[in-house]
Each structure stands twice: as structure tokens, then as C-alpha cells.
Design a protein around this motif. Structure first.
Motif, mmCIF file in Angstrom:
data_model
loop_
_atom_site.group_PDB
_atom_site.id
_atom_site.type_symbol
_atom_site.label_atom_id
_atom_site.label_comp_id
_atom_site.label_asym_id
_atom_site.label_seq_id
_atom_site.Cartn_x
_atom_site.Cartn_y
_atom_site.Cartn_z
ATOM 1 N N LEU A 1 0.835 -1.175 0.013
ATOM 2 C CA LEU A 1 -0.026 -0.022 0.166
ATOM 3 C C LEU A 1 0.894 1.372 -0.113
ATOM 4 C CD1 LEU A 1 -2.699 -1.081 2.465
ATOM 5 C CD2 LEU A 1 -3.177 -0.268 0.194
ATOM 6 N N GLY A 2 1.935 1.455 0.887
ATOM 7 C CA GLY A 2 2.576 2.495 0.689
ATOM 8 C C GLY A 2 3.411 2.708 -0.329
ATOM 9 N N LEU A 3 3.772 1.630 -1.235
ATOM 10 C CA LEU A 3 4.363 1.992 -2.480
ATOM 11 C C LEU A 3 3.544 2.354 -3.502
ATOM 12 C CD1 LEU A 3 6.952 -1.271 -2.409
ATOM 13 C CD2 LEU A 3 7.542 1.133 -1.994
ATOM 14 N N ARG A 4 2.189 2.101 -3.513
ATOM 15 C CA ARG A 4 1.188 2.561 -4.455
ATOM 16 C C ARG A 4 0.343 3.759 -4.185
ATOM 17 N NH1 ARG A 4 -0.592 -0.333 -8.597
ATOM 18 N NH2 ARG A 4 1.306 -0.556 -9.025
ATOM 19 N N GLU A 5 -0.178 3.695 -3.030
ATOM 20 C CA GLU A 5 -1.211 4.728 -2.610
ATOM 21 C C GLU A 5 -0.800 5.936 -2.042
ATOM 22 O OE1 GLU A 5 -4.193 3.910 -3.454
ATOM 23 O OE2 GLU A 5 -3.634 1.902 -3.971
ATOM 24 N N PRO A 6 -1.709 7.204 -2.272
ATOM 25 C CA PRO A 6 -1.204 8.360 -1.910
ATOM 26 C C PRO A 6 -1.301 8.560 -0.354
ATOM 27 C CG PRO A 6 -3.388 8.501 -2.709
ATOM 28 C CD PRO A 6 -3.006 7.165 -3.016
ATOM 29 N N ARG A 7 -0.798 9.666 0.257
ATOM 30 C CA ARG A 7 -0.777 9.999 1.773
ATOM 31 C C ARG A 7 -2.278 9.837 2.434
ATOM 32 N NH1 ARG A 7 3.273 15.037 2.900
ATOM 33 N NH2 ARG A 7 5.326 14.117 1.958
ATOM 34 N N ARG A 8 -3.021 10.293 1.871
ATOM 35 C CA ARG A 8 -4.298 10.294 2.262
ATOM 36 C C ARG A 8 -5.052 8.918 2.421
ATOM 37 N NH1 ARG A 8 -9.906 10.561 0.617
ATOM 38 N NH2 ARG A 8 -11.375 11.931 2.127
ATOM 39 N N THR A 9 -4.894 8.225 1.399
ATOM 40 C CA THR A 9 -5.413 6.668 1.625
ATOM 41 C C THR A 9 -4.458 5.902 2.663
ATOM 42 O OG1 THR A 9 -5.857 6.661 -0.871
ATOM 43 C CG2 THR A 9 -5.443 4.590 0.354
ATOM 44 N N LEU A 10 -3.313 6.267 2.691
ATOM 45 C CA LEU A 10 -2.453 5.523 3.909
ATOM 46 C C LEU A 10 -2.962 6.000 5.261
ATOM 47 C CD1 LEU A 10 1.137 5.530 2.264
ATOM 48 C CD2 LEU A 10 -0.545 3.970 2.008
ATOM 49 N N LEU A 11 -3.310 7.103 5.412
ATOM 50 C CA LEU A 11 -3.751 7.621 6.755
ATOM 51 C C LEU A 11 -5.049 6.932 7.110
ATOM 52 C CD1 LEU A 11 -3.397 9.443 9.050
ATOM 53 C CD2 LEU A 11 -4.223 11.132 7.824
ATOM 54 N N LEU A 12 -5.866 6.941 5.932
ATOM 55 C CA LEU A 12 -7.200 6.157 6.303
ATOM 56 C C LEU A 12 -7.027 4.711 6.794
ATOM 57 C CD1 LEU A 12 -9.589 8.030 3.536
ATOM 58 C CD2 LEU A 12 -9.518 8.383 6.032
ATOM 59 N N VAL A 13 -6.013 4.169 5.931
ATOM 60 C CA VAL A 13 -5.714 2.527 6.367
ATOM 61 C C VAL A 13 -5.326 2.624 7.742
ATOM 62 C CG1 VAL A 13 -4.381 0.683 5.707
ATOM 63 C CG2 VAL A 13 -5.465 1.799 3.725
ATOM 64 N N TRP A 14 -4.440 3.280 8.083
ATOM 65 C CA TRP A 14 -3.928 3.042 9.479
ATOM 66 C C TRP A 14 -4.970 3.439 10.239
ATOM 67 C CZ3 TRP A 14 -3.193 6.731 13.586
ATOM 68 C CH2 TRP A 14 -2.243 6.094 14.742
ATOM 69 N N LEU A 15 -5.809 4.529 10.068
ATOM 70 C CA LEU A 15 -6.795 5.046 11.131
ATOM 71 C C LEU A 15 -7.881 3.485 11.152
ATOM 72 C CD1 LEU A 15 -7.620 8.447 10.155
ATOM 73 C CD2 LEU A 15 -6.409 7.779 12.315
ATOM 74 N N ALA A 16 -8.266 3.045 9.950
ATOM 75 C CA ALA A 16 -9.016 1.743 10.301
ATOM 76 C C ALA A 16 -8.409 0.673 10.988
ATOM 77 C CB ALA A 16 -9.358 1.502 8.694
#
Length: 420
Positions: free
Chosen positions: A119-134
Motif C-alpha cells: 500500500l505504501g508503495l502505491r497509494e497516496p498519503r490520504r489513503t495511507l492515513l485512512l488505512v492506518w486509522l481503520a
């Protein structure tokens, strides 16, 4: 209204130059899937005493999507995240030993951390933040249902997933910055080449203005003075000469305006007479005074002014390259004109056109050069040579020699038909 087809997603690291780097994500995903699938089934059935069918379904949902993560990591996360949460809830229905980890067994943590890296190698910061919050939210929520007291594993997964997401995002952004820099360098190099070519063409046009203006001035003077030089000209002929003179003066005015468009603040010396073959000897003498031994074979042929100007500039650029890149190298400069030779076969009716040959050859420099000799048309001088040769319809052969020297050979046509 036609639908726009979406471009299929590329695999992780698909843009890498080395093949093994492009294959690395697939290899890691394959190893993780093959290793985690049987391990998850074994651990859930033997250690956690979960039903075999349910354990197998959870294992497939948690391990198999890792292969999808190479191409679509976010879609794989939806499946694996839901399967991990479902597995944690399923473990609440069985009685397992207190020392076993919950809500996520170790094999689920390994797979989830690998997924977070994708995920970190493909998705933008906003998506990574939402993944971590989930992830953090699920860990906190499941912590309220811990069967054997609060476990530290939910905190560990939150920390590990956050670290890996940040690491993967940093690697992705670093790669993007490097890629954009490489693209910008490529664009800048292309723009520099284009600007150099345009500058050379403008310079050549400014120089040729004097050549053409001279001929137009001669036509104007001849037309204006025809009535005084030639006796008993009919009125219609005098009117024709007057029209020719007026047209010539108008053409000269248009040329001056064109020169004003081509002129820039750095262009100097347009008013000086343009050099020709007779001035090449002065170039050779100046180069010799700069410490370059030069042998010169002159040519006294009568050539068109445009050809003479092109020959002079070619020799000038070639000698400048010798002084710049091979100081002290022995150099030979020769200019020769060949006469047209008729084909011996009378039925062919063809003949070789007269040509002016310009040859500049230098040997290796006695001292190591500070910069490589120009190759492949990247140098400003070679760009100018090629443009001048193309202008008169000639050919240019320039390149390094096996002994470390350099050779510039130009063939310039002397007959008018070769200019077309």
C-alpha cells in the motif's frame, strides 16, 4: 457517448530498469502466500481449535489476496482487513489457551505488514492515513472484547502497520521525485538542443542576409542605371527596368525588417562583410598562434558566396573545437574544388556535380583533454556545421578517429541545380 477505457494498473516496481527488481514484488507475494496459507490453517485448527472449514476459508481470504496486492493493493486490503477482523471475531467462539495471541495471530500480522508495504508503495498519503486509522480503530474496538484480558498485540499491529506505511510512502515519494527529475532533465536537454538549433538557424539567416542583400543591391543599381547606360531604350523597356528597380528596393526593405526580427541583443557584427574562402587562411594563422600546429591547403576556386560562407564557418567551428578539446594536436585543413566529370557512357547523360570539399582532421592532443570531443551532434559547433551543410544541400561526416583524433569532412555543391 463513448466510454473511455481505463489503463490497466501496473505492478509494483514495474518501471524499474532491472528485471530482478520488477520481479521482486511477485516473488515476495508468492512466497508469503505459499507460506502463510498452510501455516494459517494449521495454527487456527491445531492451536486455536477452530473448525477446519472455517479455518481454511479464513486462511484463503487472508493469504491469497497478497498476490492481488502486487497490482491492486487497496482492493487486496479490503479483503484481507475484513478477513482479519472476521477471524478475530471467529476466535471468540472457541476456547483457546490464554497464552495464545488475540485478536491477530502472528501469521496474520506478517501478511498484514507485507500488505501495508505494498500500500505504501502505491497509494497516496490520504489513503495511507485512512488505512492506518481503520487498522487502529479495529484494534481498539476488538480490544474491548479480549477474552483473556487485554493483549498487547493490538497495539503492536497498530505500530508496525504505521511504521511500514510511512516507510513505503517515503520510498514511493522518493521514487516519484527521482522519476520527475529524470523526465525534467530529458525535457531540458531536448529544449537545449532545440534552442541551440534555432539560435544557429537565426545566426545563419542573419549572415546570409548580407549575401542576398548584396545581389539585390546590384540588381537595383543595374535596373536604375539601365536608362543611362543603354541608348535608345523603348519606353516600355524603360518602364520594365523601373519596375524591376522598385521591386528590388521593396525586397531589400522586407529583408531588413526580417533581419530585425532575427536580430537579438547579443547579435553583433551583422554590418561587417561576411567572410569566404579567402579568409580561411587568417583562421589558420590565428589557430597556429594559439599553439595548434596547422597545415593548410588553400583553394582559389570561384564559389558562390553562400558556399564560401558555409565553408569558412565549418572550418572556424572545427578549429575552435580543436583548440577547446584537443589543444596542441597536429591539425590538417584542406579546401578543394572538384570539377564535374561526365559519365563515360554517352547513353546515360549524367555527370558528377562540382563540389567543394572541406576537410579538417586533427590528431590526439599531447595533453589529456579536460572534456570529451564532441560526438553525436550534442555540441553547439556540430549543430551549426550540419545546419550550414543542409542549407546548401551538401553532406557532412564528423566523428572521432581510432587514434583519438577527430575528423570533419563536408561536401558542398557548387552548381546552382544542387541547391534545389
Amino acid at each position: 457517448m463513448t466510454a473511455v477505457e481505463e489503463e490497466p494498473p501496473r505492478a509494483l516496481l514495474a518501471g524499474a530498469s532491472r528485471r530482478w527488481v520488477r520481479l521482486l514484488p511477485w516473488a515476495v507475494a508468492f512466497v508469503l502466500s505459499v507460506a502463510l496459507l498452510p501455516t494459517t490453517i494449521q495454527v487456527l485448527t491445531a492451536d486455536y481449535r477452530l473448525n477446519g472449514g472455517l479455518a481454511s476459508a479464513l486462511a484463503v481470504a487472508q493469504a491469497a489476496p497478497l498476490l492481488l496486492a502486487v497490482v491492486r493493493p487497496l482492493q487486496a486490503w479490503y479483503v484481507i482487513f475484513a478477513a482479519d477482523v472476521a477471524g478475530a471475531l471467529a476466535l471468540l467462539t472457541v476456547d483457546f489457551k490464554e497464552q495464545l495471541l488475540w485478536p491477530f495471530p502472528p501469521m496474520e500480522i506478517v501478511g498484514y505488514v507485507g500488505l501495508c508495504l505494498a500500500l505504501g508503495l502505491r497509494e497516496p498519503r490520504r489513503t495511507l492515513l485512512l488505512v492506518w486509522l481503520a487498522t487502529a480503530g479495529a484494534n481498539v474496538a476488538l480490544g474491548f472484547f479480549a477474552p483473556n484480558g487485554t493483549s498487547a498485540m493490538n497495539v503492536l499491529l497498530t505500530i508496525l502497520s504505521g511504521v511500514v506505511l510511512v516507510l513505503g510512502g517515503a520510498l514511493r515519494e522518493r521514487y516519484e521525485v527521482q522519476r520527475r527529475l529524470a523526465e525534467q532533465e530529458t525535457i531540458s536537454e531536448a529544449e537545449r538542443d532545440r534552442r541551440t538549433l534555432l539560435e544557429e538557424r537565426a545566426r545563419i539567416a542573419r549572415e546570409l542576409h548580407d549575401v542576398v542583400a548584396h545581389h539585390m543591391s546590384v540588381i537595383t543599381v543595374q535596373a536604375d542605371t539601365a536608362a543611362y547606360r543603354l541608348e535608345r531604350l523603348p519606353p516600355d523597356v524603360q518602364e520594365e527596368f523601373t519596375s524591376i528597380a522598385a521591386t528590388s528596393r521593396e525586397s531589400l526593405g522586407e529583408m531588413r525588417r526580417l533581419l530585425g526580427v532575427l536580430r537579438n541583443e547579443e547579435a553583433n557584427g551583422e554590418l561587417a562583410p561576411q567572410p569566404g574562402l579567402t579568409r580561411i587562411g587568417q583562421l589558420v594563422e590565428a589557430t597556429a598562434r594559439a599553439g595548434v600546429p596547422v597545415e593548410f591547403t588553400p583553394c582559389d576556386a570561384d564559389v558562390p558566396e553562400a558556399v564560401g560562407l558555409s565553408a569558412y564557418r565549418i572550418v572556424q567551428e572545427a578549429l575552435a573545437n580543436v583548440v577547446r578539446h584537443a589543444p596542441g594536436a597536429p591539425t590538417q585543413v584542406s579546401v578543394s574544388a572538384s570539377q564535374p566529370v561526365s559519365d563515360p557512357a554517352p547513353e546515360s547523360g549524367s555527370e558528377d556535380s562540382a563540389r567543394l570539399t572541406v576537410l579538417v582532421v586533427n590528431g590526439p592532443s599531447p595533453q589529456p583533454p579536460t572534456a570529451p570531443l564532441e560526438e553525436g551532434g550534442t555540441g553547439h559547433g556540430l549543430v551549426g556545421m550540419r545546419e550550414r551543410v543542409r542549407l546548401v544541400g551538401g553532406t557532412l561526416d564528423a566523428g572521432p578517429l581510432p587514434d583519438g583524433g577527430f575528423r570533419v569532412a563536408a561536401q558542398l555543391p557548387l552548381t546552382e541545380k544542387d541547391f534545389t
